[in-house]
Design a protein around this motif. Structure first.
Motif, short mmCIF file in Angstrom:
data_model
loop_
_atom_site.label_atom_id
_atom_site.label_comp_id
_atom_site.label_asym_id
_atom_site.label_seq_id
_atom_site.Cartn_x
_atom_site.Cartn_y
_atom_site.Cartn_z
N LEU A 172 16.07 74.84 164.58
CA LEU A 172 16.77 76.06 165.02
C LEU A 172 17.22 76.23 166.44
O LEU A 172 18.46 77.04 166.93
CB LEU A 172 15.61 77.39 164.87
N GLU A 173 16.64 75.41 167.26
CA GLU A 173 16.95 75.17 168.58
C GLU A 173 18.58 74.56 168.72
O GLU A 173 19.17 75.02 169.46
CB GLU A 173 16.13 74.30 169.50
N ARG A 174 19.23 73.95 167.71
CA ARG A 174 20.48 73.35 167.82
C ARG A 174 21.13 73.69 166.42
O ARG A 174 21.97 73.23 166.06
CB ARG A 174 20.39 71.91 168.02
N ALA A 175 20.55 74.61 165.55
CA ALA A 175 21.35 74.98 164.26
C ALA A 175 22.57 75.75 164.46
O ALA A 175 22.66 76.43 165.67
CB ALA A 175 20.29 75.79 163.57
N SER A 176 23.37 75.55 163.44
CA SER A 176 24.60 76.35 163.54
C SER A 176 24.27 78.01 163.35
O SER A 176 23.23 78.22 162.58
CB SER A 176 25.83 75.87 162.52
N PRO A 177 25.09 78.99 163.58
CA PRO A 177 24.97 80.33 163.12
C PRO A 177 24.92 80.36 161.59
O PRO A 177 23.81 81.17 161.12
CB PRO A 177 26.40 80.96 163.44
N ALA A 178 25.40 79.64 160.88
CA ALA A 178 25.32 79.61 159.46
C ALA A 178 23.75 79.25 158.95
O ALA A 178 23.29 79.60 158.15
CB ALA A 178 26.37 78.88 158.56
N GLU A 179 23.30 78.13 159.46
CA GLU A 179 22.09 77.60 159.39
C GLU A 179 20.89 78.61 159.76
O GLU A 179 19.96 78.91 158.86
CB GLU A 179 21.87 76.17 159.96
N LYS A 180 21.19 79.17 160.67
CA LYS A 180 20.06 80.24 161.29
C LYS A 180 20.20 81.39 160.34
O LYS A 180 19.06 81.92 159.85
CB LYS A 180 20.38 80.67 162.65
N GLU A 181 21.33 81.79 159.73
CA GLU A 181 21.44 82.97 158.93
C GLU A 181 20.89 82.50 157.48
O GLU A 181 20.38 83.26 156.81
CB GLU A 181 22.99 83.12 158.43
N LEU A 182 20.75 81.27 156.99
CA LEU A 182 20.17 80.76 155.96
C LEU A 182 18.77 80.99 156.03
O LEU A 182 18.29 81.45 154.76
CB LEU A 182 20.64 79.40 155.76
N VAL A 183 18.15 80.50 157.06
CA VAL A 183 16.75 80.61 157.18
C VAL A 183 16.37 81.95 157.24
O VAL A 183 15.19 82.63 156.78
CB VAL A 183 16.16 79.88 158.69
N PHE A 184 17.03 82.84 158.24
CA PHE A 184 16.91 84.28 158.39
C PHE A 184 16.71 85.18 157.24
O PHE A 184 15.60 85.80 156.87
CB PHE A 184 17.99 84.94 159.17
N ARG A 185 17.58 84.85 156.29
CA ARG A 185 17.71 85.73 154.96
C ARG A 185 16.42 85.37 154.29
O ARG A 185 15.95 86.19 153.40
CB ARG A 185 18.96 85.26 154.40
#
Length: 529
Positions: A172-185
């Protein structure tokens, strides 16, 4: 429930595929049919015997060889999930002449296994302690190059595992916005579960650090209505603290307000006190009047509380003068009692170190005339040291003159009594350190008559070593010192190295300074071990 219903379809890697022992065979059968009872061999009356002992059957080895997969599945399955048939001696017998009953048992187990397999097609295959195959492979380094996209549908499970949680945090420290959104959802619906989990709470904290404003707002909304319960929970309190550092001021106030009416309860709680401290540090002073108001009602009680003393110090550091002055007035009213308390003494020390000159002078004035008594106290002696250190020039001179007063004989000299005391000797050392040259010379003259007797006391030797340090450091003790730098100023005293070895600190100095782990804690809340 899904995790409990998932069982292994094959033996774990560490399990041998060899024949079962007699004990395993017996346990296999009896775990399937714990209430099944058959006649004993040679006993004619049915139903009056004992539980069947499969290991006694000569036929079992053959049956087991023909049904190995079913047998292993039964061994590895949860006994609560095993089918339990209602058997009677008429349909199933354990005699060597009637082995068909055992065949029926294994066939029944195979049917149960087949039904379980159909159910498990809809959920991840589980191993050992209910871990998915993916997580187990990751933990055993069989999947060393996973990315966030590779663990879709496993984010919650990974977050609640020690190694999986660390993996997600690092990504998460260097994830793209799309990857963060994937985890968040995937995890937002399980946010409360993760907030109170030993490892999951760190993933939520990472979102407050590195998530988008929308992510932070969404998780803050999940906290709404649960702030008090989370503040009192070991892991939830960490999430609340991180949230307070990361959200808007309006959300900070809203979150802090949920604690109104339970402020003292939180302060006295080992977890909640950290949340109150963080509210004081992060919120605007006028937004936490309700906290200051509740503290003001119990200043002495909270100052002498292991967690309350922390909160008092945070208020003195971060709140406005109009909020802190009433608290300071209460502290001044009970200064002498507080300096002798194991926690209250830290509050007074804090005022001496960080307070304004007027409050420092009020404390020193209250303790003046009691230096000898308080210097011999385990906790108050630390406060007297702070008085000597932070007093102005005139106040320091008064304190030093107080201990130098009296006769030079051993019975009437305050300084001699202090020098051989396990706590007060450190006050004398501090006076030697901060004294002006003339004051240090006065102390030296008062100490000279007691040199021989001081050498008999452990703490007295510290004083002599301290004076020698200053003697060789400067020429302020007269022409004799200047003429002979190799001669000790103290008759009969051997010269000690003026600078003690840094790796061998004075053990008594360490034992005297009881650093308050409660009052001076710097929590790094993102560490596991």
């Amino acid at each position: 429930q899904q995790q409990q219903g998932s069982t292994a379809m094959s033996p774990p890697p560490s399990q041998s595929n060899g024949p079962l022992t007699a004990t395993q065979q017996n346990n296999l059968f009896e775990s399937m049919y714990p209430s099944y009872s058959t006649p004993s061999y040679g006993q004619a009356a049915p139903g009056s015997g004992r539980k069947v002992s499969v290991s006694n059957s000569m036929q079992f080895s053959q049956l087991y060889a023909a049904n190995r997969a079913a047998a292993y599945s039964l061994l590895n399955s949860n006994s609560n999930n095993s089918s339990t048939a209602t058997l009677t001696p008429n349909s199933t017998m354990n005699t060597p002449s009637a082995p068909n009953g055992l065949n029926a048992l294994l066939q029944d187990a195979s049917k149960h296994q087949h039904n379980q397999h159909n159910q498990q097609q809809q959920q991840p295959q589980q191993l050992g302690s209910n871990r998915s195959r993916l997580l187990e492979d990751f933990r055993t380094n069989r999947q060393p190059h996973l990315q966030l996209r590779d663990i879709i549908n496993h984010f919650v499970e990974f977050s609640m595992d020690q190694h999986g949680s660390r993996f997600i945090q690092q990504k998460l420290e260097r994830a793209s916005p799309a990857e963060k959104e994937l985890v968040f959802r995937e995890i937002v619906s399980s946010s409360h579960l993760l907030m109170t989990d030993v490892f999951g709470n760190y993933v939520i904290q990472k979102f407050f650090e590195h998530g988008s404003p929308e992510h932070k707002a969404a998780f803050a909304a999940k906290l709404r209505g649960n702030v008090l319960s989370l503040a009192l929970q070991m892991y939830g309190c960490r999430v609340i603290q991180k949230a307070l550092e990361s959200i808007s001021s309006e959300q900070q106030v809203e979150m802090a307000r949920e604690l109104d009416g339970n402020v003292v309860k939180c302060i006295e709680d080992q977890n909640g006190n950290h949340v109150i401290q963080k509210c004081i540090e992060c919120c605007q002073p006028n937004a936490i009047d309700f906290i200051v108001g509740d503290v003001l009602k119990q200043v002495y009680h909270l100052s002498t509380h292991p967690y309350g003393c922390r909160v008092i110090q945070r208020i003195l550091e971060h709140c406005d003068d109009q909020q802190t002055q009433p608290i300071l007035d209460e502290l001044h009213r009970c200064t002498e009692r507080l300096v002798q308390d194991q926690y209250g003494n830290y509050v007074i020390q804090h005022v001496l170190e960080h307070g304004n000159p007027d409050d420092k002078s009020r404390i020193i004035g209250e303790l003046k005339g009691k230096v000898l008594q308080l210097s011999q106290h385990k906790f108050a002696s630390n406060v007297i040291e702070k008085c000597v250190t932070h007093a102005n020039r005139a106040e320091r001179a008064v304190l030093i003159e107080e201990v130098c007063a009296g006769t030079d004989n051993t019975t009437g000299c305050c300084l001699y009594t202090m020098m051989k005391d396990q706590y007060a000797n450190y006050v004398v050392q501090k006076m030697i350190d901060v004294a002006e040259p003339m004051q240090r010379r006065t102390l030296m003259q008062k100490i000279r008559p007691h040199v021989h007797s001081l050498r008999k006391f452990t703490y007295g030797k510290h004083i002599l070593a301290k004076l020698e340090k200053y003697f060789f450091k400067s020429n302020e003790f007269g022409p004799t010192a200047a003429a002979n730098q190799t001669t000790s100023p103290i008759p009969g005293q051997m010269h000690h190295h003026p600078h003690p070895h840094p790796h061998h600190p004075n053990p008594h100095q360490i034992s005297h300074h009881h650093i308050n782990s409660f009052a001076n804690t710097n929590n790094n809340i993102l560490h596991y071990e």
